[in-house]
Design a protein around this motif. Structure first.
Motif, PDB file in Angstrom:
ATOM      1  N   TRP A  68       0.835  -1.203   0.000  1.00 50.92           N
ATOM      2  CA  TRP A  68       0.000   0.000   0.000  1.00 50.92           C
ATOM      3  C   TRP A  68       0.873   1.257   0.000  1.00 50.92           C
ATOM      4  N   ALA A  69       1.867   1.292   0.891  1.00 50.96           N
ATOM      5  CA  ALA A  69       2.715   2.480   1.020  1.00 50.96           C
ATOM      6  C   ALA A  69       3.481   2.761  -0.266  1.00 50.96           C
ATOM      7  N   GLU A  70       3.983   1.721  -0.913  1.00 50.42           N
ATOM      8  CA  GLU A  70       4.725   1.947  -2.152  1.00 50.42           C
ATOM      9  C   GLU A  70       3.798   2.472  -3.243  1.00 50.42           C
ATOM     10  N   LYS A  71       2.574   1.965  -3.269  1.00 51.35           N
ATOM     11  CA  LYS A  71       1.593   2.434  -4.264  1.00 51.35           C
ATOM     12  C   LYS A  71       1.249   3.901  -4.020  1.00 51.35           C
ATOM     13  N   ILE A  72       1.089   4.291  -2.768  1.00 52.57           N
ATOM     14  CA  ILE A  72       0.685   5.663  -2.429  1.00 52.57           C
ATOM     15  C   ILE A  72       1.869   6.630  -2.471  1.00 52.57           C
ATOM     16  N   PHE A  73       2.997   6.243  -1.895  1.00 47.49           N
ATOM     17  CA  PHE A  73       4.122   7.159  -1.716  1.00 47.49           C
ATOM     18  C   PHE A  73       5.288   6.912  -2.668  1.00 47.49           C
ATOM     19  N   GLY A  74       5.294   5.778  -3.344  1.00 43.31           N
ATOM     20  CA  GLY A  74       6.391   5.439  -4.237  1.00 43.31           C
ATOM     21  C   GLY A  74       7.487   4.684  -3.515  1.00 43.31           C
ATOM     22  N   PRO A  75       8.499   4.265  -4.269  1.00 41.46           N
ATOM     23  CA  PRO A  75       9.590   3.503  -3.658  1.00 41.46           C
ATOM     24  C   PRO A  75      10.416   4.360  -2.698  1.00 41.46           C
ATOM     25  N   VAL A  76      11.039   3.695  -1.768  1.00 45.96           N
ATOM     26  CA  VAL A  76      11.883   4.368  -0.783  1.00 45.96           C
ATOM     27  C   VAL A  76      13.243   4.632  -1.417  1.00 45.96           C
ATOM     28  N   ALA A  77      13.614   5.907  -1.505  1.00 45.48           N
ATOM     29  CA  ALA A  77      14.911   6.277  -2.075  1.00 45.48           C
ATOM     30  C   ALA A  77      16.030   6.070  -1.054  1.00 45.48           C
ATOM     31  N   ASP A  78      15.761   6.399   0.190  1.00 46.75           N
ATOM     32  CA  ASP A  78      16.747   6.270   1.262  1.00 46.75           C
ATOM     33  C   ASP A  78      16.006   5.807   2.515  1.00 46.75           C
ATOM     34  N   PRO A  79      16.286   4.610   3.032  1.00 41.34           N
ATOM     35  CA  PRO A  79      15.584   4.106   4.220  1.00 41.34           C
ATOM     36  C   PRO A  79      15.649   5.047   5.418  1.00 41.34           C
ATOM     37  N   ARG A  80      16.666   5.898   5.468  1.00 43.01           N
ATOM     38  CA  ARG A  80      16.752   6.840   6.592  1.00 43.01           C
ATOM     39  C   ARG A  80      15.581   7.812   6.605  1.00 43.01           C
TER      40      ARG A  80
END
Length: 106
Positions: free
Chosen positions: A20-32
């Protein structure tokens, strides 16, 4: 504006939350960035605890968990498994209580 469905019939998991989060916010560029956001949510949780706002405490605690699910997922880990493994370690340790509901291992 994002499309949000309000459904309490869905049983969430780390995978469903991360999808859900990836669909709404996109991929994580930096886990920090997830750590930084979780720290913001922890501050909001602290404010809710100070105010003794039970519904807000629940929502803010959930926000922190959601971010932690997404964070560990970035490293191929399963948070529920990590908690179980850590509790096995904790149960085998000797502890010193600090008298405030917290403590540290000896």
């Amino acid at each position: 504006m994002t499309n949000v469905k309000n459904s309490t019939s869905v049983s969430e998991s780390q995978q469903s939350i991360c999808d859900w989060a990836e669909k709404i916010f996109g991929p994580v560029a930096d886990p920090r960035a997830l750590v930084t956001r979780a720290m913001t949510e922890m501050k909001e949780l602290d404010e809710a605890v100070v105010d003794r706002d039970l519904s807000e405490i629940g929502r803010e605690a959930a926000d922190v968990i959601i971010l932690l699910y997404r964070l560990v997922d970035q490293f191929g880990l399963d948070l529920d498994h990590e908690v179980q493994a850590k509790m096995a370690i904790n149960r085998a340790r000797q502890w010193s209580a600090k008298g405030d509901g917290t403590g540290s291992h000896i």
